[in-house]
Design an enzyme around this catalytic site. Structure first.
Site, PDB file in Angstrom:
ATOM      1  N   ASP A 172      55.375  -3.673  -0.911  1.00 29.96           N
ATOM      2  CA  ASP A 172      56.364  -3.298  -1.907  1.00 29.96           C
ATOM      3  C   ASP A 172      56.989  -1.702  -1.737  1.00 29.96           C
ATOM      4  OD1 ASP A 172      58.083  -3.168  -4.162  1.00 29.96           O
ATOM      5  OD2 ASP A 172      56.709  -3.229  -5.730  1.00 29.96           O
ATOM      6  N   HIS A 214      61.719   6.700  -3.001  1.00 28.03           N
ATOM      7  CA  HIS A 214      62.225   7.474  -4.167  1.00 28.03           C
ATOM      8  C   HIS A 214      62.539   8.977  -3.871  1.00 28.03           C
ATOM      9  CE1 HIS A 214      62.684   4.412  -7.047  1.00 28.03           C
ATOM     10  NE2 HIS A 214      61.452   4.183  -7.073  1.00 28.03           N
ATOM     11  N   LEU A 247      64.782  -1.177   1.166  1.00 26.46           N
ATOM     12  CA  LEU A 247      65.288  -0.384   2.235  1.00 26.46           C
ATOM     13  C   LEU A 247      66.597   0.580   1.351  1.00 26.46           C
ATOM     14  CD1 LEU A 247      66.023  -2.834   5.020  1.00 26.46           C
ATOM     15  CD2 LEU A 247      64.066  -0.791   5.007  1.00 26.46           C
ATOM     16  N   ARG A 248      66.813   0.242   0.313  1.00 27.44           N
ATOM     17  CA  ARG A 248      67.488   1.311  -0.431  1.00 27.44           C
ATOM     18  C   ARG A 248      69.244   1.354  -0.026  1.00 27.44           C
ATOM     19  NH1 ARG A 248      64.489   0.513  -4.465  1.00 27.44           N
ATOM     20  NH2 ARG A 248      62.626   1.961  -4.414  1.00 27.44           N
ATOM     21  N   ASN A 299      67.700  -5.753  -4.508  1.00 28.29           N
ATOM     22  CA  ASN A 299      68.120  -4.923  -5.549  1.00 28.29           C
ATOM     23  C   ASN A 299      68.687  -3.322  -5.037  1.00 28.29           C
ATOM     24  OD1 ASN A 299      65.537  -3.943  -4.930  1.00 28.29           O
ATOM     25  ND2 ASN A 299      64.956  -3.329  -7.039  1.00 28.29           N
ATOM     26  N   HIS A 322      53.614  -8.883  -5.778  1.00 30.89           N
ATOM     27  CA  HIS A 322      52.665  -8.030  -6.208  1.00 30.89           C
ATOM     28  C   HIS A 322      52.233  -8.479  -7.443  1.00 30.89           C
ATOM     29  CE1 HIS A 322      56.192  -7.460  -8.935  1.00 30.89           C
ATOM     30  NE2 HIS A 322      56.924  -6.878  -8.033  1.00 30.89           N
TER      31      HIS A 322
END
Ligand SMILES: [Zn+2]
Ligand SMILES: [Zn+2]
Length: 429
Positions: free
Chosen positions: A306, A310, A63-64, A94, A232
């Site tokens: 996944d 970006h 989700l950033r 992350n 993944h």
């Protein structure tokens, strides 16, 4: 408020259901399933020609937020999830800072308005800062609502550390999600190591860099008794390792992504498109076939996106410098319908197994089935709808899709969370 879903093909293998019928929903719960049902007042939704299934869950979403709200936020990511037919996403830790303590988990769950479009299940980091050096506060994060733990983005390099993590996670009864990458073997690799990497002159990321950690983590799972989920998986060898482990009765589950199922390294040869740069990389056609075989025989537990948004300017770099990853929430279901359901490889029951029940079971989430008394978390699918993957198609803030330009058939047109639409007539509401 009452809601009647009228005349859809209702599919849920968990309760042995695959029939055209009606569903009545009241106060967020399914109250009745049968034929020729009516409601005295409320809303009737015509589901003729549609497939009605338990709400889909994505076991692997980035989700950033916090840190890279220019790429995605909880709000934009959950809108993308609804648009893709998902009722819930599991958020990888992350972010910046890394979600490695109770307060960070709490912050992710804090703003209720952000969770209107899809439920968010936080995944906490295994190690502080995902650096692989010291174990994170797993107990605190669990207490705040984390559902599983992962250093996704990096493999845990030290085997002794991984063993201690699994011992610790076992004591808490939680799941470790492994991003299998031996960094010394993967090196600076950006594409699969083989003929294509040689021809393109790009550093290779060998299958063995994944498979050695898959083998190690399965052994550590057997040693510690901890529940293990492998993220993944991309190679035929990895699928075979999981198949053998499951035959021995090991508590391991695994996921594959749409991009590893439907693309291979040959796609990169055409134009060095950085939207095709993944970690792990796109593999060979034979690997792709092995992943599909794993879906069919039950070795693979779920399809996970996944989803890795970006910024356009970062993906506009040379292949070696661009970041890894593609967005995935909005294209996953259309790709599965087009490439696996329409040609007859997967049944609708398989889709429910791989995208609704499988992810919940693997990560220990609350089950969801279509039966009276259950929470109305439901996905309504139009198998005939056409989808053109253009930049305008996306609800996500990022458009770095590996499938830009694809013309697909089939998508979600409705998503209900606790009886309320987050996707209605194909629009996020
Ligand atoms: Zn990963
Ligand atoms: Zn990831």
């Amino acid at each position: 408020m009452a809601l009647l879903l009228k005349g859809g093909r209702v599919v849920d293998p968990a309760v042995g259901l695959d029939a055209v019928c009606d569903i009545v929903i009241r106060d967020g719960l399914i109250v009745e399933i049968g034929s020729d049902l009516t409601i005295p007042k409320g809303i009737t939704v015509d589901c003729a020609g549609k497939v009605v299934v338990p709400g889909l869950v994505d076991a692997h979403t980035h989700l950033r937020e916090p840190g890279r709200e220019d790429e995605e936020t909880i709000l934009s990511g959950t809108r993308a999830a609804a648009h893709g037919g998902f009722v819930a996403v599991c958020a990888m830790p992350n972010t910046s800072p890394v979600c490695d303590e109770g307060a960070a988990v709490r912050a992710l769950k804090q703003r209720p308005a952000d969770h209107r479009f899809a439920r968010v299940y936080p995944i906490g980091a295994l190690t502080v800062g995902s650096k692989g050096e010291s174990i994170a506060e797993i107990g605190d994060m669990l207490a705040e609502g984390a559902v599983a733990f992962s250093d996704d983005g990096r493999g845990v390099q030290n085997s002794g550390m991984m063993r201690r993590i699994m011992d610790y996670a076992k004591a808490f009864g939680t799941t470790v999600i492994s991003h299998c990458e031996d960094e010394a073997l993967a090196g600076r690799g950006v594409v699969n190591e083989g003929v294509v990497s040689t021809r393109l002159g790009l550093p290779g990321w060998p299958a063995a860099a994944e498979e050695t950690q898959v083998a190690r983590d399965i052994r550590l799972c057997e040693l510690t008794g901890c529940r293990l989920h492998l993220a993944h998986l991309s190679t035929a060898g990895s699928v075979e390792l999981v198949r053998q482990a499951k035959m021995r009765g090991v508590a391991v589950t695994c996921e594959v992504t749409p991009h590893h199922l439907f693309l291979d390294e040959d796609a990169i040869s055409a134009n060095y498109d950085t939207n095709l740069k993944m970690n792990p990389p796109l593999r060979t056609a034979a690997d792709r076939e092995a992943l599909v075989a794993g879906l069919l025989d039950g070795t693979v537990d779920c399809i996970a996106t996944d989803h890795a948004p970006h910024a356009a300017h970062e993906k506009a770099l040379e292949f070696e410098l661009a970041p890894f990853g593609t967005t995935g929430l909005e294209t996953a279901l259309p790709l599965v319908i087009t490439n696996l359901v329409a040609p007859g490889f997967l049944s609708w029951s398989d889709v429910v197994r791989l995208m609704a029940h499988g992810p919940r079971k693997a990560l220990g989430l609350p089950e969801a089935t279509l039966a009276p008394g259950e929470v109305a978390d439901i996905t309504i699918i139009d198998p005939e709808a056409s989808v053109e993957v253009t930049p305008e198609f996306f609800e996500s803030k990022s458009g770095n899709s590996a499938f830009l330009g694809a013309k697909l058939t089939g998508k979600a047109t409705g998503v209900l969370i606790q009886g309320y639409f987050s996707l209605e007539d194909g629009k996020v509401v």
